[in-house]
Write a protein that holds these residues in place. Structure first.
Motif, PDB file in Angstrom:
ATOM      1  N   SER A 106      92.603 -64.099  42.358  1.00 18.88           N
ATOM      2  CA  SER A 106      91.741 -63.414  43.322  1.00 18.88           C
ATOM      3  C   SER A 106      92.357 -63.545  44.702  1.00 18.88           C
ATOM      4  CB  SER A 106      90.334 -64.008  43.299  1.00 18.88           C
ATOM      5  OG  SER A 106      89.498 -63.363  44.238  1.00 18.88           O
ATOM      6  N   TYR A 107      92.222 -62.504  45.519  1.00 19.37           N
ATOM      7  CA  TYR A 107      92.750 -62.553  46.876  1.00 19.37           C
ATOM      8  C   TYR A 107      91.982 -63.596  47.689  1.00 19.37           C
ATOM      9  CZ  TYR A 107      95.040 -58.183  45.653  1.00 19.37           C
ATOM     10  OH  TYR A 107      95.813 -57.235  45.042  1.00 19.37           O
ATOM     11  N   GLY A 108      92.708 -64.372  48.456  1.00 18.82           N
ATOM     12  CA  GLY A 108      92.092 -65.405  49.261  1.00 18.82           C
ATOM     13  C   GLY A 108      91.866 -66.707  48.523  1.00 18.82           C
ATOM     14  N   ASN A 197     102.426 -57.094  38.061  1.00 17.24           N
ATOM     15  CA  ASN A 197     102.450 -57.591  39.435  1.00 17.24           C
ATOM     16  C   ASN A 197     101.063 -58.108  39.801  1.00 17.24           C
ATOM     17  OD1 ASN A 197     100.853 -55.299  40.371  1.00 17.24           O
ATOM     18  ND2 ASN A 197     102.733 -54.105  40.202  1.00 17.24           N
ATOM     19  N   ARG A 198     100.965 -58.672  40.983  1.00 13.98           N
ATOM     20  CA  ARG A 198      99.732 -59.325  41.393  1.00 13.98           C
ATOM     21  C   ARG A 198      98.586 -58.328  41.554  1.00 13.98           C
ATOM     22  NH1 ARG A 198     100.525 -63.023  46.487  1.00 13.98           N
ATOM     23  NH2 ARG A 198     102.169 -63.747  45.088  1.00 13.98           N
ATOM     24  N   VAL A 199      98.877 -57.136  42.036  1.00 20.27           N
ATOM     25  CA  VAL A 199      97.827 -56.133  42.230  1.00 20.27           C
ATOM     26  C   VAL A 199      97.194 -55.752  40.899  1.00 20.27           C
ATOM     27  CG1 VAL A 199      97.362 -53.778  43.013  1.00 20.27           C
ATOM     28  CG2 VAL A 199      98.897 -55.253  44.332  1.00 20.27           C
ATOM     29  N   GLU A 200      98.016 -55.531  39.869  1.00 17.94           N
ATOM     30  CA  GLU A 200      97.488 -55.172  38.556  1.00 17.94           C
ATOM     31  C   GLU A 200      96.691 -56.327  37.943  1.00 17.94           C
ATOM     32  OE1 GLU A 200     100.526 -53.850  35.954  1.00 17.94           O
ATOM     33  OE2 GLU A 200     101.096 -52.139  37.181  1.00 17.94           O
ATOM     34  N   TYR A 201      97.162 -57.545  38.126  1.00 16.78           N
ATOM     35  CA  TYR A 201      96.516 -58.702  37.508  1.00 16.78           C
ATOM     36  C   TYR A 201      95.181 -59.021  38.176  1.00 16.78           C
ATOM     37  CZ  TYR A 201      95.821 -63.510  35.908  1.00 16.78           C
ATOM     38  OH  TYR A 201      95.295 -64.663  35.366  1.00 16.78           O
ATOM     39  N   ILE A 202      95.142 -59.040  39.503  1.00 13.37           N
ATOM     40  CA  ILE A 202      93.903 -59.359  40.222  1.00 13.37           C
ATOM     41  C   ILE A 202      92.901 -58.216  40.079  1.00 13.37           C
ATOM     42  CG2 ILE A 202      92.919 -59.837  42.493  1.00 13.37           C
ATOM     43  CD1 ILE A 202      95.485 -61.270  43.225  1.00 13.37           C
ATOM     44  N   ASN A 203      93.374 -56.979  40.201  1.00 16.68           N
ATOM     45  CA  ASN A 203      92.534 -55.794  39.967  1.00 16.68           C
ATOM     46  C   ASN A 203      91.276 -55.810  40.831  1.00 16.68           C
ATOM     47  OD1 ASN A 203      91.859 -53.340  38.772  1.00 16.68           O
ATOM     48  ND2 ASN A 203      90.757 -54.305  37.087  1.00 16.68           N
ATOM     49  N   ASN A 206      90.696 -54.705  47.826  1.00 17.76           N
ATOM     50  CA  ASN A 206      90.551 -55.684  48.899  1.00 17.76           C
ATOM     51  C   ASN A 206      91.527 -55.347  50.017  1.00 17.76           C
ATOM     52  OD1 ASN A 206      90.700 -58.270  50.432  1.00 17.76           O
ATOM     53  ND2 ASN A 206      89.363 -58.965  48.781  1.00 17.76           N
ATOM     54  N   SER A 207      91.089 -55.572  51.234  1.00 17.93           N
ATOM     55  CA  SER A 207      91.943 -55.294  52.392  1.00 17.93           C
ATOM     56  C   SER A 207      93.056 -56.314  52.544  1.00 17.93           C
ATOM     57  CB  SER A 207      91.091 -55.272  53.671  1.00 17.93           C
ATOM     58  OG  SER A 207      90.425 -56.510  53.849  1.00 17.93           O
ATOM     59  N   LEU A 208      92.999 -57.406  51.753  1.00 18.15           N
ATOM     60  CA  LEU A 208      94.020 -58.439  51.849  1.00 18.15           C
ATOM     61  C   LEU A 208      95.285 -58.104  51.069  1.00 18.15           C
ATOM     62  CD1 LEU A 208      91.751 -61.613  51.451  1.00 18.15           C
ATOM     63  CD2 LEU A 208      92.630 -60.624  53.568  1.00 18.15           C
ATOM     64  N   VAL A 209      95.314 -56.951  50.390  1.00 20.97           N
ATOM     65  CA  VAL A 209      96.490 -56.565  49.616  1.00 20.97           C
ATOM     66  C   VAL A 209      97.669 -56.352  50.560  1.00 20.97           C
ATOM     67  CG1 VAL A 209      97.459 -54.866  48.036  1.00 20.97           C
ATOM     68  CG2 VAL A 209      95.049 -55.499  47.859  1.00 20.97           C
ATOM     69  N   ARG A 210      98.791 -56.999  50.208  1.00 22.25           N
ATOM     70  CA  ARG A 210      99.999 -56.879  51.017  1.00 22.25           C
ATOM     71  C   ARG A 210     101.099 -56.193  50.212  1.00 22.25           C
ATOM     72  NH1 ARG A 210     100.391 -63.174  52.027  1.00 22.25           N
ATOM     73  NH2 ARG A 210      99.891 -62.963  49.809  1.00 22.25           N
ATOM     74  N   GLU A 212     103.975 -57.298  49.436  1.00 20.31           N
ATOM     75  CA  GLU A 212     104.631 -58.196  48.487  1.00 20.31           C
ATOM     76  C   GLU A 212     103.819 -58.358  47.187  1.00 20.31           C
ATOM     77  OE1 GLU A 212     103.064 -62.528  50.021  1.00 20.31           O
ATOM     78  OE2 GLU A 212     104.825 -61.662  50.995  1.00 20.31           O
ATOM     79  N   ASP A 213     102.534 -57.984  47.230  1.00 19.12           N
ATOM     80  CA  ASP A 213     101.719 -58.083  46.022  1.00 19.12           C
ATOM     81  C   ASP A 213     102.131 -57.063  44.967  1.00 19.12           C
ATOM     82  OD1 ASP A 213     100.183 -60.162  47.066  1.00 19.12           O
ATOM     83  OD2 ASP A 213      98.778 -58.784  48.032  1.00 19.12           O
ATOM     84  N   TYR A 214     102.873 -56.041  45.369  1.00 20.43           N
ATOM     85  CA  TYR A 214     103.339 -55.031  44.420  1.00 20.43           C
ATOM     86  C   TYR A 214     104.673 -55.409  43.774  1.00 20.43           C
ATOM     87  CZ  TYR A 214      99.721 -51.908  46.206  1.00 20.43           C
ATOM     88  OH  TYR A 214      98.514 -51.344  46.547  1.00 20.43           O
ATOM     89  N   LYS A 215     105.279 -56.502  44.230  1.00 21.83           N
ATOM     90  CA  LYS A 215     106.538 -56.937  43.642  1.00 21.83           C
ATOM     91  C   LYS A 215     106.290 -57.444  42.218  1.00 21.83           C
ATOM     92  CE  LYS A 215     108.690 -58.225  48.029  1.00 21.83           C
ATOM     93  NZ  LYS A 215     109.313 -59.321  48.831  1.00 21.83           N
ATOM     94  N   PRO A 216     107.186 -57.157  41.288  1.00 21.75           N
ATOM     95  CA  PRO A 216     106.972 -57.597  39.899  1.00 21.75           C
ATOM     96  C   PRO A 216     107.030 -59.118  39.777  1.00 21.75           C
ATOM     97  CG  PRO A 216     109.164 -56.651  40.163  1.00 21.75           C
ATOM     98  CD  PRO A 216     108.434 -56.387  41.449  1.00 21.75           C
ATOM     99  N   TYR A 217     106.331 -59.622  38.777  1.00 17.97           N
ATOM    100  CA  TYR A 217     106.375 -61.047  38.489  1.00 17.97           C
ATOM    101  C   TYR A 217     107.783 -61.450  38.069  1.00 17.97           C
ATOM    102  CZ  TYR A 217     101.277 -61.575  38.614  1.00 17.97           C
ATOM    103  OH  TYR A 217      99.957 -61.628  39.006  1.00 17.97           O
ATOM    104  N   GLY A 218     108.075 -62.732  38.230  1.00 20.47           N
ATOM    105  CA  GLY A 218     109.368 -63.254  37.812  1.00 20.47           C
ATOM    106  C   GLY A 218     109.483 -63.340  36.304  1.00 20.47           C
ATOM    107  N   ALA A 219     110.700 -63.606  35.840  1.00 15.19           N
ATOM    108  CA  ALA A 219     110.951 -63.647  34.400  1.00 15.19           C
ATOM    109  C   ALA A 219     110.194 -64.775  33.713  1.00 15.19           C
ATOM    110  CB  ALA A 219     112.454 -63.794  34.142  1.00 15.19           C
ATOM    111  N   ASN A 220     109.878 -65.835  34.453  1.00 14.33           N
ATOM    112  CA  ASN A 220     109.162 -66.977  33.859  1.00 14.33           C
ATOM    113  C   ASN A 220     107.663 -66.955  34.162  1.00 14.33           C
ATOM    114  OD1 ASN A 220     109.554 -67.406  36.563  1.00 14.33           O
ATOM    115  ND2 ASN A 220     109.952 -69.599  36.370  1.00 14.33           N
TER     116      ASN A 220
END
Length: 322
Positions: A106-108, A197-203, A206-210, A212-220
Motif C-alpha cells: 500500500s502507498y505510504g 511492478n508496484r503499481v499493478e501489485y498495490i492496485n 493514489n496521488s502518491l504514485v511516482r 519509479e513505481d512503474y519500474k519492473p520488479y527485480g529478478a529476485n
C-alpha cells in the motif's frame, strides 16, 4: 390457486431452469475435476522451473506456495548450493538462513516485519560430479494480504523478496543467488496473476504514485494476486439458489412442514462444502447470509403455525371444520 402462489410457482420454474443451466455450464468447464485447465491454478516467477541448476550443481532456490481451505498460504521448497558457494561461506559450520522481505502492498506503508523460514541442514554429496549440497525448507504458513471471510469474492496478494544469508558473529552476510524460482500451485478455485511492478501489485488510485513505481520488479522479487475463478462464483451462486427452494416452499404452503429442517440441513451441507466446519467460531460474510435465511424460514414457519392454530381454535369454537 391464488395469484401469489402462481407467481411463486413461476419463480420456482425459473429458478430450476437457472439451476440446470448453471449445472451444464459447470459441466462444460470441468476438466478432469478441475475448473478449467490445470495450468490455470499454477504460475511461476523468477528463474524458469525447467532450469538445469540441479543437474549442473548451480546455486538455486525454489519456493513452492500452496493454500488450504482456511485461507492460509503455505510455503515449502528447497535450496541447492554449489560447491563453490558452500566452501566460500563455510556452510558446514555456518547455518544457512532464509528471510522473506515483503513488498510494499500500500502507498505510504513500509513493511518492517520479515518472514523467517527455517532451512533444514544441508546434505552434501561429495561423490557426485557437481558436489553440490541440498536442503529442504521447513514448511510453514506465510502471511499474505487478504482475508478468507469475503468468500466467494476473497482475493489475496503475495509479494516477497527472498534473501539467503548467514550470520558471522553480529554480522549478517547475504548470499547473492541469481536463480530463484517461486511456484504458485494452489487449489483449482483460484487463479494466480503475476504482477510486474508496484503499481499493478498495490492496485490503488493514489496521488502518491511516482514514476519509479512503474519500474519492473527485480529478478529476485515476486508478486502475485490470487483471485477466485468465475466458475467457483457460479458454484456458490448455484448452492445459494438451492437454499431458496425450501424458502419458497415455506411461503407456498398454508401450513409449515419440514421446510425449516430442510433449510438447516442444506445450509449446513453447503457451509461445510464451501469453507469447512466451524473452526474456533470463525465467521465468514456468507455465514450472515445463511443466518438470515434460517431466521426468515423460522419466522415464516412460526407465524404460519400460529395462524393455523388460531384457525383450529376458531373452528373448534364454532363447531365447523376448516
Amino acid at each position: 390457486m391464488s395469484a401469489g402462489k402462481k407467481i411463486l410457482g413461476l419463480i420456482a420454474l425459473v429458478l430450476m431452469a437457472a439451476l440446470w443451466g448453471s449445472y451444464f455450464y459447470l459441466f462444460q468447464e470441468n476438466r478432469n475435476g478441475q475448473l478449467g485447465a490445470s495450468s490455470d491454478s499454477s504460475a511461476w516467477c523468477g528463474t524458469p522451473p525447467s532450469s538445469d541448476a540441479a543437474a549442473l550443481g548451480k546455486d538455486h532456490l525454489t519456493l513452492r506456495i500452496t493454500n488450504n481451505v482456511r485461507g492460509e498460504f503455505l510455503l515449502s521448497g528447497a535450496v541447492i548450493v554449489s560447491e563453490r558457494t558452500f566452501d566460500r561461506y563455510d556452510l558446514g559450520r555456518n547455518e544457512l538462513r532464509l528471510r522473506l522481505e515483503p513488498l510494499q502492498w500500500s502507498y505510504g506503508v513500509t513493511p518492517i516485519f520479515l518472514e523467517q523460514v527455517r532451512i533444514k541442514p544441508l546434505s552434501r554429496n561429495l561423490s557426485s560430479l557437481d558436489k553440490s549440497a541440498y536442503a529442504e525448507l521447513e514448511a510453514r504458513p506465510i502471511g499474505v494480504q487478504g482475508t478468507a471471510a469475503a468468500i466467494p469474492f476473497d482475493s489475496y496478494r503475495y509479494g516477497y523478496k527472498p534473501v539467503l544469508y548467514i550470520l558471522k558473529g553480529n554480522e549478517r552476510i547475504d548470499l547473492k543467488f541469481k536463480r530463484i524460482t517461486t511456484r504458485m500451485e494452489i487449489s483449482n478455485t483460484f487463479t494466480p496473476i503475476q504482477k510486474y511492478n508496484r503499481v499493478e501489485y498495490i492496485n490503488e488510485k493514489n496521488s502518491l504514485v511516482r514514476e519509479e513505481d512503474y519500474k519492473p520488479y527485480g529478478a529476485n522479487e515476486c508478486a502475485f494476486s490470487v483471485e477466485r475463478k468465475g466458475s467457483f462464483k457460479v458454484i456458490v451462486l448455484l448452492l445459494l439458489l438451492v437454499i431458496c427452494l425450501p424458502l419458497m416452499h415455506v411461503f407456498y404452503r398454508d401450513e409449515p412442514g419440514i421446510d425449516f429442517l430442510a433449510t438447516l440441513v442444506s445450509i449446513g451441507a453447503i457451509r461445510v462444502l464451501l469453507v469447512g466446519p466451524l473452526n474456533d467460531f470463525q465467521l465468514y460474510n456468507i455465514d450472515f447470509l445463511f443466518g438470515a435465511a434460517i431466521l426468515l424460514v423460522g419466522t415464516v414457519s412460526l407465524v404460519k403455525a400460529m395462524r393455523a392454530n388460531s384457525r383450529r381454535e376458531l373452528a373448534a369454537k364454532s363447531g365447523s371444520s376448516w
